[in-house]
Design a protein around this motif. Sequence first.
Motif, mmCIF file in Angstrom:
data_model
loop_
_atom_site.group_PDB
_atom_site.id
_atom_site.type_symbol
_atom_site.label_atom_id
_atom_site.label_comp_id
_atom_site.label_asym_id
_atom_site.label_seq_id
_atom_site.Cartn_x
_atom_site.Cartn_y
_atom_site.Cartn_z
ATOM 1 N N MET A 9 0.811 -1.222 0.000
ATOM 2 C CA MET A 9 0.000 0.000 0.000
ATOM 3 C C MET A 9 0.844 1.271 0.000
ATOM 4 N N GLU A 10 2.168 1.159 -0.096
ATOM 5 C CA GLU A 10 2.983 2.365 -0.186
ATOM 6 C C GLU A 10 2.715 3.055 -1.530
ATOM 7 N N SER A 11 2.670 4.409 -1.573
ATOM 8 C CA SER A 11 3.043 5.350 -0.529
ATOM 9 C C SER A 11 1.845 5.880 0.257
ATOM 10 N N THR A 12 0.856 5.055 0.522
ATOM 11 C CA THR A 12 -0.306 5.443 1.315
ATOM 12 C C THR A 12 -0.171 4.944 2.740
ATOM 13 N N LEU A 13 0.026 3.648 2.889
ATOM 14 C CA LEU A 13 0.323 3.043 4.182
ATOM 15 C C LEU A 13 1.703 2.416 4.094
ATOM 16 N N TYR A 14 2.506 2.604 5.131
ATOM 17 C CA TYR A 14 3.895 2.162 5.098
ATOM 18 C C TYR A 14 4.093 0.892 5.915
ATOM 19 N N THR A 15 5.035 0.068 5.468
ATOM 20 C CA THR A 15 5.426 -1.086 6.261
ATOM 21 C C THR A 15 5.861 -0.603 7.643
ATOM 22 N N GLY A 16 5.253 -1.160 8.687
ATOM 23 C CA GLY A 16 5.548 -0.719 10.043
ATOM 24 C C GLY A 16 4.532 0.230 10.624
ATOM 25 N N ASP A 17 3.525 0.629 9.836
ATOM 26 C CA ASP A 17 2.416 1.423 10.377
ATOM 27 C C ASP A 17 1.573 0.540 11.290
ATOM 28 N N HIS A 18 1.268 1.043 12.476
ATOM 29 C CA HIS A 18 0.376 0.353 13.409
ATOM 30 C C HIS A 18 -0.947 1.122 13.426
ATOM 31 N N LEU A 19 -2.040 0.409 13.134
ATOM 32 C CA LEU A 19 -3.334 1.061 12.963
ATOM 33 C C LEU A 19 -4.341 0.566 13.988
ATOM 34 N N PHE A 20 -5.341 1.403 14.235
ATOM 35 C CA PHE A 20 -6.582 0.936 14.839
ATOM 36 C C PHE A 20 -7.606 0.848 13.713
ATOM 37 N N TYR A 23 -26.900 -19.055 -12.316
ATOM 38 C CA TYR A 23 -26.610 -19.031 -10.885
ATOM 39 C C TYR A 23 -26.885 -17.640 -10.332
ATOM 40 N N THR A 24 -27.517 -17.588 -9.141
ATOM 41 C CA THR A 24 -27.812 -16.324 -8.463
ATOM 42 C C THR A 24 -26.916 -16.198 -7.242
ATOM 43 N N PHE A 25 -26.180 -15.099 -7.177
ATOM 44 C CA PHE A 25 -25.208 -14.894 -6.100
ATOM 45 C C PHE A 25 -25.904 -14.584 -4.779
ATOM 46 N N GLN A 26 -25.328 -15.099 -3.687
ATOM 47 C CA GLN A 26 -25.945 -14.992 -2.365
ATOM 48 C C GLN A 26 -25.394 -13.833 -1.531
ATOM 49 N N GLN A 27 -24.278 -13.223 -1.955
ATOM 50 C CA GLN A 27 -23.736 -12.087 -1.232
ATOM 51 C C GLN A 27 -22.974 -11.173 -2.195
ATOM 52 N N ASP A 28 -22.572 -10.011 -1.697
ATOM 53 C CA ASP A 28 -21.830 -9.043 -2.501
ATOM 54 C C ASP A 28 -20.344 -9.387 -2.512
ATOM 55 N N TYR A 29 -19.680 -8.905 -3.565
ATOM 56 C CA TYR A 29 -18.245 -9.113 -3.711
ATOM 57 C C TYR A 29 -17.572 -7.800 -4.105
ATOM 58 N N TYR A 30 -16.256 -7.726 -3.821
ATOM 59 C CA TYR A 30 -15.495 -6.507 -4.055
ATOM 60 C C TYR A 30 -14.177 -6.849 -4.748
ATOM 61 N N PHE A 31 -13.600 -5.844 -5.411
ATOM 62 C CA PHE A 31 -12.302 -6.016 -6.061
ATOM 63 C C PHE A 31 -11.323 -5.069 -5.375
ATOM 64 N N MET A 32 -10.259 -5.631 -4.794
ATOM 65 C CA MET A 32 -9.294 -4.867 -4.006
ATOM 66 C C MET A 32 -7.929 -4.847 -4.695
ATOM 67 N N MET A 33 -7.274 -3.686 -4.659
ATOM 68 C CA MET A 33 -5.931 -3.564 -5.215
ATOM 69 C C MET A 33 -5.063 -2.715 -4.293
ATOM 70 N N GLY A 34 -3.763 -3.014 -4.266
ATOM 71 C CA GLY A 34 -2.827 -2.214 -3.502
ATOM 72 C C GLY A 34 -2.446 -0.956 -4.257
ATOM 73 N N ASP A 35 -2.128 0.112 -3.531
ATOM 74 C CA ASP A 35 -1.697 1.356 -4.181
ATOM 75 C C ASP A 35 -0.316 1.212 -4.818
ATOM 76 N N ASN A 36 0.497 0.304 -4.283
ATOM 77 C CA ASN A 36 1.796 0.009 -4.884
ATOM 78 C C ASN A 36 1.559 -1.049 -5.967
ATOM 79 N N ARG A 37 1.025 -0.629 -7.094
ATOM 80 C CA ARG A 37 0.404 -1.528 -8.073
ATOM 81 C C ARG A 37 1.313 -2.631 -8.603
#
Length: 448
Positions: free
Chosen positions: A99-110, A384-398
């Motif tokens: 996720m750099e340069s948005t979140l850095y390795t070593g960031d501690h989050l809540f 087929y009918t889907f039973q829940q929603d789905y998302y597509f996720m990507m890192g900022d460091n593409r």
Amino acid sequence: MSWKEFISNKWVKFGFWALLYLLWVIWLGNWWWILGLGVIFDLFITKKVKWLFWKKEYKEGEKHNVWLDWLDAIIFAVIVVTFINIFFFQAFKIPSSSMESTLYTGDHLFVSKLAYGPRIPQTPLTIPFTHNTAFGKESYSTLIQNRYRRLRGFGHVKRGDIVVFGFPNGDTVLRRRPADDYYAWVRAAGREYTVSHFGPVIVRPTDKKDHYVKRCVALPGDTLEVRDGMVWVNGEMETPSAGLQLTYSVVTNGSRINDRVLEKMGVNLSELVFDPRLPGYPRMPLTGPMLNEISALPGVMEVTPNLEHFPQSGQELEIFPFTASSRWTRDYFGPLWIPSKGATVQLTEEILPLYSRIIRDYEHNTLDVRADGIYLNGSLATEYTFQQDYYFMMGDNRHNSLDSRYWGFVPEDHIVGKPAIIWLSTDRSKSFPSSIRWRRFLGMPGRK
């Protein structure tokens, strides 16, 4: 009656805590918990039962036992922190540079679980303060498994949100390579080799998968495409986040760029390798502003993006849906439709590679392709009918992110929460105290 007498009245105390408890029961949506009002009534009014059975009650003049007092404090802390972790916030550490340069390795989050609504624990028998391992072994028991249920939150996942979620491929983990993708190993080397060299395998419940953090780039019902490394959704190009970066081949006049200059720009030096044969840097991660600064340096001769085109050796085994016919790469991907709850697709052998894992593993159906068609739960099926929603996720460091391009969709029941605040950030490449990134202390995720 004075204000002090009013707030110390046992009936006032009972009424206050009973009201809070009732609101929590309404939020929880399980009316069996209303029986807990009896406990609150006894705590404040009748006082017949010693609910805090571990707490030592001292007689007047009796010497306090330090060990028992510490035990009381520890048990109380475990109960309170566990309650907070389940329903409100959970600590999370950024383990990689995806996720750099948005979140850095070593960031501690809540991570806020209220953002999208906390999940009721599906695997409640867990050692406190652990997620899925303790001392090299599983820290939970599957003796009790609850169905998935999410409480109401402040909102829903939006396009562009940074999201913490359970790693979809984390349902099967290799004992000797727990951080690796089991399915990627099986595709590359075969199941027998993978299990014999890195096994045995561990099967984890949905809520005990390792946590990942990425940016949501496409929502249920969206159609996503990646062109030249940039995301297009429903025919419109994404608005790049401030931290979005690609890697570039940077050709110099033969000399290195001063590390201090690169560090001042925000370039991650740990990801850089200088190749004198180029001469220059074959893979330099750069955001848009960094790209402009690098291109303007006097010793830089050429800067070109590292875009991957099909065919490339083994590419079809690395990129979802893992078929050569798709001809997709990390930089040229799609178009791909993201499934939404209640939507129906036609079942064909061409479309099956895209949605078979959803149908079989996330929504727990049996799926079988036979000569006369596709069988769903033993019956011939054409849709087929889907039973829940789905998302597509990507890192900022593409170009340094294992994300949905490599393992597909993120189910709604895998969503954990949204990063709320950075409470500590450390750079492991530096020694203490210079390792602490003070500028990120108590910052919002995404802020430098």
